[in-house]
Motif scaffolding. Structure first.
Motif, PDB file in Angstrom:
ATOM      1  N   GLU A  58      13.269   4.142 -29.149  1.00 58.72           N
ATOM      2  CA  GLU A  58      13.413   4.305 -27.506  1.00 58.72           C
ATOM      3  C   GLU A  58      13.635   5.622 -27.337  1.00 58.72           C
ATOM      4  O   GLU A  58      13.383   6.133 -26.131  1.00 58.72           O
ATOM      5  N   SER A  59      14.169   6.606 -28.042  1.00 57.99           N
ATOM      6  CA  SER A  59      14.389   7.855 -27.638  1.00 57.99           C
ATOM      7  C   SER A  59      13.298   8.788 -27.481  1.00 57.99           C
ATOM      8  O   SER A  59      13.243   9.990 -26.743  1.00 57.99           O
ATOM      9  N   GLN A  60      12.115   8.219 -28.217  1.00 62.03           N
ATOM     10  CA  GLN A  60      10.910   9.144 -28.044  1.00 62.03           C
ATOM     11  C   GLN A  60       9.871   8.722 -27.033  1.00 62.03           C
ATOM     12  O   GLN A  60       9.059   9.399 -26.796  1.00 62.03           O
ATOM     13  N   GLN A  61      10.219   7.810 -26.377  1.00 59.58           N
ATOM     14  CA  GLN A  61       9.363   7.152 -25.248  1.00 59.58           C
ATOM     15  C   GLN A  61       9.834   7.741 -23.883  1.00 59.58           C
ATOM     16  O   GLN A  61      10.776   8.222 -23.672  1.00 59.58           O
ATOM     17  N   MET A  62       8.856   8.302 -23.201  1.00 60.17           N
ATOM     18  CA  MET A  62       8.907   8.772 -21.807  1.00 60.17           C
ATOM     19  C   MET A  62       9.644   7.692 -21.029  1.00 60.17           C
ATOM     20  O   MET A  62       9.092   6.582 -20.889  1.00 60.17           O
ATOM     21  N   PRO A  63      10.540   8.243 -19.717  1.00 62.30           N
ATOM     22  CA  PRO A  63      10.895   7.270 -18.867  1.00 62.30           C
ATOM     23  C   PRO A  63       9.983   6.792 -17.739  1.00 62.30           C
ATOM     24  O   PRO A  63       8.955   7.338 -17.824  1.00 62.30           O
ATOM     25  N   ARG A  64      10.235   5.692 -17.663  1.00 59.85           N
ATOM     26  CA  ARG A  64       9.318   5.081 -16.684  1.00 59.85           C
ATOM     27  C   ARG A  64       9.309   5.453 -15.212  1.00 59.85           C
ATOM     28  O   ARG A  64      10.367   5.944 -14.751  1.00 59.85           O
ATOM     29  N   ILE A  65       8.092   5.891 -14.739  1.00 62.22           N
ATOM     30  CA  ILE A  65       8.168   6.472 -13.440  1.00 62.22           C
ATOM     31  C   ILE A  65       8.435   5.414 -12.418  1.00 62.22           C
ATOM     32  O   ILE A  65       7.340   4.706 -12.389  1.00 62.22           O
ATOM     33  N   GLU A  66       9.361   5.321 -11.641  1.00 70.11           N
ATOM     34  CA  GLU A  66       9.379   4.207 -10.581  1.00 70.11           C
ATOM     35  C   GLU A  66       8.893   4.786  -9.050  1.00 70.11           C
ATOM     36  O   GLU A  66       9.000   5.886  -8.740  1.00 70.11           O
ATOM     37  N   PRO A  67       8.264   3.699  -8.583  1.00 70.08           N
ATOM     38  CA  PRO A  67       7.823   3.897  -7.182  1.00 70.08           C
ATOM     39  C   PRO A  67       8.971   4.245  -6.212  1.00 70.08           C
ATOM     40  O   PRO A  67       9.972   3.704  -6.579  1.00 70.08           O
ATOM     41  N   THR A  68       8.398   5.205  -5.322  1.00 76.38           N
ATOM     42  CA  THR A  68       9.578   5.521  -4.181  1.00 76.38           C
ATOM     43  C   THR A  68       9.447   4.833  -3.019  1.00 76.38           C
ATOM     44  O   THR A  68       8.200   4.348  -2.854  1.00 76.38           O
ATOM     45  N   GLU A  69      10.389   4.640  -2.124  1.00 73.00           N
ATOM     46  CA  GLU A  69      10.015   4.034  -0.780  1.00 73.00           C
ATOM     47  C   GLU A  69       9.018   4.714   0.056  1.00 73.00           C
ATOM     48  O   GLU A  69       8.716   5.922  -0.290  1.00 73.00           O
ATOM     49  N   ASN A  70       8.389   4.131   0.802  1.00 72.89           N
ATOM     50  CA  ASN A  70       7.247   4.760   1.633  1.00 72.89           C
ATOM     51  C   ASN A  70       7.953   5.741   2.508  1.00 72.89           C
ATOM     52  O   ASN A  70       8.890   5.136   3.368  1.00 72.89           O
ATOM     53  N   ARG A  71       7.172   6.970   2.466  1.00 73.98           N
ATOM     54  CA  ARG A  71       7.818   8.012   3.473  1.00 73.98           C
ATOM     55  C   ARG A  71       6.708   8.492   4.350  1.00 73.98           C
ATOM     56  O   ARG A  71       5.459   8.308   3.979  1.00 73.98           O
ATOM     57  N   GLU A  72       6.882   9.020   5.624  1.00 75.91           N
ATOM     58  CA  GLU A  72       5.910   9.680   6.143  1.00 75.91           C
ATOM     59  C   GLU A  72       5.336  10.847   5.599  1.00 75.91           C
ATOM     60  O   GLU A  72       4.113  11.098   5.466  1.00 75.91           O
ATOM     61  N   THR A  73       6.058  11.613   4.927  1.00 79.51           N
ATOM     62  CA  THR A  73       5.701  12.975   4.231  1.00 79.51           C
ATOM     63  C   THR A  73       6.362  12.824   3.029  1.00 79.51           C
ATOM     64  O   THR A  73       7.568  12.741   2.789  1.00 79.51           O
ATOM     65  N   ILE A  74       5.539  13.418   2.084  1.00 77.57           N
ATOM     66  CA  ILE A  74       6.106  13.558   0.722  1.00 77.57           C
ATOM     67  C   ILE A  74       5.886  15.020   0.465  1.00 77.57           C
ATOM     68  O   ILE A  74       5.039  15.729   0.803  1.00 77.57           O
ATOM     69  N   PRO A  75       7.104  15.628  -0.045  1.00 77.28           N
ATOM     70  CA  PRO A  75       7.046  16.980  -0.409  1.00 77.28           C
ATOM     71  C   PRO A  75       5.808  17.491  -1.360  1.00 77.28           C
ATOM     72  O   PRO A  75       5.713  16.748  -2.210  1.00 77.28           O
ATOM     73  N   LEU A  76       5.644  18.655  -1.265  1.00 80.43           N
ATOM     74  CA  LEU A  76       4.312  19.290  -1.964  1.00 80.43           C
ATOM     75  C   LEU A  76       4.890  19.779  -3.365  1.00 80.43           C
ATOM     76  O   LEU A  76       6.242  20.230  -3.521  1.00 80.43           O
ATOM     77  N   SER A  77       4.310  19.756  -4.636  1.00 82.86           N
ATOM     78  CA  SER A  77       4.905  20.323  -5.634  1.00 82.86           C
ATOM     79  C   SER A  77       4.622  21.674  -5.522  1.00 82.86           C
ATOM     80  O   SER A  77       4.165  22.374  -4.492  1.00 82.86           O
ATOM     81  N   TYR A  78       5.358  22.338  -6.263  1.00 83.91           N
ATOM     82  CA  TYR A  78       5.139  24.057  -6.382  1.00 83.91           C
ATOM     83  C   TYR A  78       3.718  24.576  -6.637  1.00 83.91           C
ATOM     84  O   TYR A  78       3.500  25.434  -5.964  1.00 83.91           O
ATOM     85  N   ALA A  79       2.926  23.468  -7.475  1.00 85.74           N
ATOM     86  CA  ALA A  79       1.529  24.118  -7.806  1.00 85.74           C
ATOM     87  C   ALA A  79       0.688  23.817  -6.330  1.00 85.74           C
ATOM     88  O   ALA A  79      -0.092  24.684  -5.861  1.00 85.74           O
TER      89      ALA A  79
END
Length: 105
Positions: A58-79
């Motif tokens: 379990e300690s080596q597995q990546m955490p599950r990415i949970e979906p977020t609530e729907n939003r009008e705008t999602i912030p941009l990544s730094y890239a």
């Protein structure tokens, strides 16, 4: 003394990737990158490597990415912000476009 986890890390640093396919240990590497010493270490830890790669704890597995609530705008990544800024500065230049054709089968 090297263990299976350290050996995998050492191999990855050298561009050697190790995986398990149908219960067998396989390597993907640049030609000539697996020295006799590395081959001996892989043989020595074969059972441990197969067990380690087949059943990560379990300690080596990546955490599950949970979906977020729907939003009008999602912030941009730094890239994304950097690319937007470059586009604003250079006014639509095609420096980051990489046109090519790809045939999928």
């Amino acid at each position: 003394m090297v263990n299976a986890s350290q050996l995998i890390q050492n191999l990855n640093e050298k561009g050697i990737h190790i995986l398990v396919e149908q219960g067998s240990l396989k390597t993907k590497s640049p030609k000539g990158s697996i020295t006799a010493e590395l081959a001996q270490q892989i043989r020595q830890f074969k059972k441990e490597l197969i067990a380690f790669l087949s059943h990560p704890d379990e300690s080596q597995q990546m955490p599950r990415i949970e979906p977020t609530e729907n939003r009008e705008t999602i912030p941009l990544s730094y890239a994304q912000q950097r690319l937007w800024m470059l586009d604003q500065i250079e006014s639509g230049a095609s420096h980051y476009n990489m046109p090519f054709a790809l045939t999928l089968k």
